[in-house]
Design an enzyme around this catalytic site. Structure first.
Site, PDB file in Angstrom:
ATOM      1  N   TRP A 109      10.965  -2.138  13.523  1.00  0.00           N
ATOM      2  CA  TRP A 109      11.462  -1.184  14.518  1.00  0.00           C
ATOM      3  C   TRP A 109      10.351  -0.305  15.067  1.00  0.00           C
ATOM      4  O   TRP A 109      10.323  -0.012  16.259  1.00  0.00           O
ATOM      5  CB  TRP A 109      12.625  -0.366  13.961  1.00  0.00           C
ATOM      6  CG  TRP A 109      13.834  -1.222  13.812  1.00  0.00           C
ATOM      7  CD1 TRP A 109      14.439  -1.610  12.653  1.00  0.00           C
ATOM      8  CD2 TRP A 109      14.572  -1.866  14.867  1.00  0.00           C
ATOM      9  NE1 TRP A 109      15.487  -2.445  12.917  1.00  0.00           N
ATOM     10  CE2 TRP A 109      15.602  -2.615  14.265  1.00  0.00           C
ATOM     11  CE3 TRP A 109      14.459  -1.888  16.258  1.00  0.00           C
ATOM     12  CZ2 TRP A 109      16.510  -3.375  15.007  1.00  0.00           C
ATOM     13  CZ3 TRP A 109      15.362  -2.641  16.999  1.00  0.00           C
ATOM     14  CH2 TRP A 109      16.364  -3.373  16.374  1.00  0.00           C
ATOM     15  N   ASP A 179      12.110   8.050  14.084  1.00  0.00           N
ATOM     16  CA  ASP A 179      13.281   7.196  14.242  1.00  0.00           C
ATOM     17  C   ASP A 179      14.030   7.198  12.908  1.00  0.00           C
ATOM     18  O   ASP A 179      13.585   6.596  11.940  1.00  0.00           O
ATOM     19  CB  ASP A 179      12.838   5.774  14.619  1.00  0.00           C
ATOM     20  CG  ASP A 179      14.014   4.813  14.757  1.00  0.00           C
ATOM     21  OD1 ASP A 179      15.153   5.213  14.467  1.00  0.00           O
ATOM     22  OD2 ASP A 179      13.771   3.645  15.156  1.00  0.00           O
ATOM     23  N   LYS A 203      24.852   3.213  12.189  1.00  0.00           N
ATOM     24  CA  LYS A 203      24.490   2.811  10.825  1.00  0.00           C
ATOM     25  C   LYS A 203      25.027   3.828   9.818  1.00  0.00           C
ATOM     26  O   LYS A 203      25.820   3.498   8.958  1.00  0.00           O
ATOM     27  CB  LYS A 203      22.982   2.659  10.692  1.00  0.00           C
ATOM     28  CG  LYS A 203      22.508   1.469  11.520  1.00  0.00           C
ATOM     29  CD  LYS A 203      21.058   1.494  11.813  1.00  0.00           C
ATOM     30  CE  LYS A 203      20.735   0.513  12.911  1.00  0.00           C
ATOM     31  NZ  LYS A 203      21.119  -0.872  12.605  1.00  0.00           N
TER      32      LYS A 203
HETATM   33  C1  LIG Z   1      15.374   1.868  12.585  1.00  0.00           C
HETATM   34  C2  LIG Z   1      16.035   1.334  13.822  1.00  0.00           C
HETATM   35  N1  LIG Z   1      15.585   1.707  15.031  1.00  0.00           N
HETATM   36  C3  LIG Z   1      16.146   1.266  16.153  1.00  0.00           C
HETATM   37  C4  LIG Z   1      17.223   0.408  16.137  1.00  0.00           C
HETATM   38  C5  LIG Z   1      17.816  -0.060  17.431  1.00  0.00           C
HETATM   39  O1  LIG Z   1      19.008   0.608  17.662  1.00  0.00           O
HETATM   40  P1  LIG Z   1      19.944   0.244  18.907  1.00  0.00           P
HETATM   41  O2  LIG Z   1      20.488  -1.122  18.653  1.00  0.00           O
HETATM   42  O3  LIG Z   1      20.986   1.334  18.875  1.00  0.00           O
HETATM   43  O4  LIG Z   1      19.123   0.307  20.148  1.00  0.00           O
HETATM   44  C6  LIG Z   1      17.743   0.010  14.892  1.00  0.00           C
HETATM   45  C7  LIG Z   1      18.910  -0.862  14.730  1.00  0.00           C
HETATM   46  O5  LIG Z   1      19.336  -1.744  15.155  1.00  0.00           O
HETATM   47  C8  LIG Z   1      17.120   0.473  13.714  1.00  0.00           C
HETATM   48  O6  LIG Z   1      17.574   0.089  12.524  1.00  0.00           O
END
Ligand SMILES: Cc1ncc(COP(=O)(O)O)c(C=O)c1O
Length: 369
Positions: A109, A179, A203
């Protein structure tokens, strides 16, 4: 009918969207046709109506109390998920700044966040654990933080690899951008350490559709007027997250989860103690069978939220998943990019579910070692 549905509920180890507290789901059910005082469901009323404004204000007030947010920060509700934050952060905080944005890459991520930032302006990677397949975290002392940096971006919990910073980082005066999507509110915070913390709700905090952004008010000054309106933090803050129609249902559920954390769990200190106990139960099994279960994360960097492992005998993976499903445990397959097993044990996963998985893992190891 209701009891039949209840009987079908499995222990849901999905990484997200993920398990919600049962009392929250029951409350949603009870208020589905009529939000008290509104005469209709929360999905059917204007976001400018008194009942909805109260819902959003309460959700925000509860989050502020839980996170320990004072006058220096604002809490925003934004759509577009955490991926939109990957773009909004550099657009608002890097544009027009003298120094680069620095990124700490401890998993998939963080690397995805960087991919968006490079489109906006100068970036620097100050840590990258790719060579060891993102199984570890740096100490702050290992990071070459540029005092001129626009911000330093970290991912508190890498959902796919299962590595997690155990405490608030102290990086001095450069704004820390974090994040926290997959460990939001799993423990108490010193929010004064953060320039910006963001988390998609789906989550650890609610359903998909709303992303919480906690931002230091002085950073709002960096948002430039020529940004597209929706992408401008300052507009969201000035409009109390009502610049356009907010994701009303998602904000409502987020508020109920915050209420559950405050009133049923008793706050983030209590939640943290529960999370530590839950994770310990699973890691104990990994440590008991170290040839059989190969944990992904380095021991000291293990996540309390996403427990990731493979098998010494890789061919056992399918049987493990099949038997777990038969025993009422679901969502355990690792992310498609890495395989293996990932047990996501977010705030709402009860200890009962964790114990059921630990017992199954012990039994599975004994039968197949
Ligand atoms: C740590 C992290 N950052 C970002 C995301 C992306 O989130 P989203 O799908 O809401 O854009 C996720 C999950 O999917 C994640 O676990």
């Amino acid at each position: 009918m209701a009891s039949q549905v209840a009987q079908e509920r499995v222990f849901n180890f999905s990484a997200g969207p993920a398990v919600l507290p049962v009392p929250v789901l029951e409350r949603i059910r009870d208020e589905m046709l009529c939000l008290p005082g509104a005469g209709a469901s929360v999905m059917e009323i204007s976001h400018r109506s008194k009942p909805f404004i109260a819902v959003q204000e309460q959700a925000k007030a509860r989050l502020m109390r839980l996170l320990g947010v004072g006058d220096d920060h604002d809490v925003l509700f934004i759509q577009g998920g955490s991926r939109l934050q990957f773009s909004m952060i550099p657009m608002n905080l890097l544009r027009g700044q003298p120094g680069p944005a620095q990124y700490v890459l401890t998993g998939t991520w963080g690397a995805s966040a960087l991919e968006e930032a490079v489109k906006e302006g100068p970036t620097e990677v100050i840590y990258d654990a790719k060579d060891t397949n993102y199984d570890r975290l740096p100490k702050v002392s290992e990071l070459k933080i540029n005092p001129q940096a626009a911000y330093v971006h970290v991912t508190s919990n890498e959902t796919i690899q299962g590595v997690q910073f155990p405490a608030d980082l102290n990086i001095g005066n450069v704004p820390l951008v974090c994040d926290s999507s997959s460990d939001f509110m799993y423990r108490p915070y010193d929010i004064s350490r953060y320039g910006l913390m963001y988390a998609c709700a789906q989550k650890n905090a609610g359903p998909a559709g709303v992303t919480v952004v906690v931002i230091k008010k002085e950073l709002l000054e960096r948002s430039q007027a020529n940004l597209p309106g929706y992408l401008n933090y300052q507009l969201h803050s000035k409009a109390d997250s009502m610049w356009n129609t907010p994701p009303t249902f998602a904000v409502y559920v987020l508020g109920l989860v915050a209420e559950w954390l405050e009133e049923t769990i008793g706050g983030l200190d209590k939640m943290y103690a529960i999370n530590q106990s839950k994770a310990a139960v699973l890691y104990e099994v990994l440590d008991q069978y170290p040839q059989f279960y190969l944990g992904h994360a380095r021991r000291e960097d293990r996540s309390l939220m996403n427990v990731t492992f493979r098998f010494g005998k890789a061919e056992l993976e399918k049987a493990f998943l099949k038997q777990a499903t038969e025993q009422g445990m679901d969502g355990l397959a690792g992310h498609r990019s890495v395989g293996g097993i990932r047990a996501s044990i977010y705030n709402a996963m009860p200890m009962e579910g964790v114990r059921a998985l630990a017992d199954f893992m012990t039994d599975f190891a004994q039968r197949n070692a």
